[in-house]
Write an enzyme that holds these catalytic residues in place. Structure first.
Site, PDB file in Angstrom:
ATOM      1  N   ARG A   1      12.490  -4.836  -1.232  1.00 28.09           N
ATOM      2  CA  ARG A   1      11.407  -5.427  -0.598  1.00 28.09           C
ATOM      3  C   ARG A   1      11.299  -6.840  -1.130  1.00 28.09           C
ATOM      4  NH1 ARG A   1       5.990  -3.270  -1.541  1.00 28.09           N
ATOM      5  NH2 ARG A   1       6.902  -2.532  -3.088  1.00 28.09           N
TER       6      ARG A   1
ATOM      7  N   ASN B   1       6.942  -0.548   2.559  1.00 24.08           N
ATOM      8  CA  ASN B   1       7.367   0.516   2.186  1.00 24.08           C
ATOM      9  C   ASN B   1       6.380   1.592   3.043  1.00 24.08           C
ATOM     10  OD1 ASN B   1       9.171   0.294   0.165  1.00 24.08           O
ATOM     11  ND2 ASN B   1       7.745   0.705  -1.517  1.00 24.08           N
TER      12      ASN B   1
END
Length: 91
Positions: A18, A36
């Site tokens: 990320r 997530n």
């Protein structure tokens, strides 16, 4: 302007995926988020110029040097009237 929604599968959580996605998106002046999911996947939603979104999509296949991306699914790529986000966040 366009909106891209993609799903990255494989070893993409706990490996900086990320963070590296966020860095690339900010460099490309895109807005949106990388999140997530409980499934172990990462959802990416980004908005901006189509060419920049395609560059981000390509980047998602190897976003982090520690990730092992098995697949990146493009869930949608649609034209939009205006941006929905301000900045690029991670969750």
């Amino acid at each position: 302007m366009f909106c891209l929604k993609a799903l990255a599968k494989g070893k993409v959580q706990g490996v900086g995926y990320r963070y590296h996605t966020q860095l690339k998106a900010l460099k490309l002046d895109l807005v949106g988020y990388a999140k997530n999911l409980d499934s172990g996947d990462v959802e990416v939603v980004a908005e901006g110029e189509e060419a920049k979104l395609l560059e981000l999509l390509s980047h998602l296949h190897q976003a982090s040097p520690y990730a092992a991306v098995q697949e990146v699914k493009t869930l949608k790529m649609l034209p939009i009237e205006q941006l929905s986000y301000s900045g690029f966040n991670t969750y």
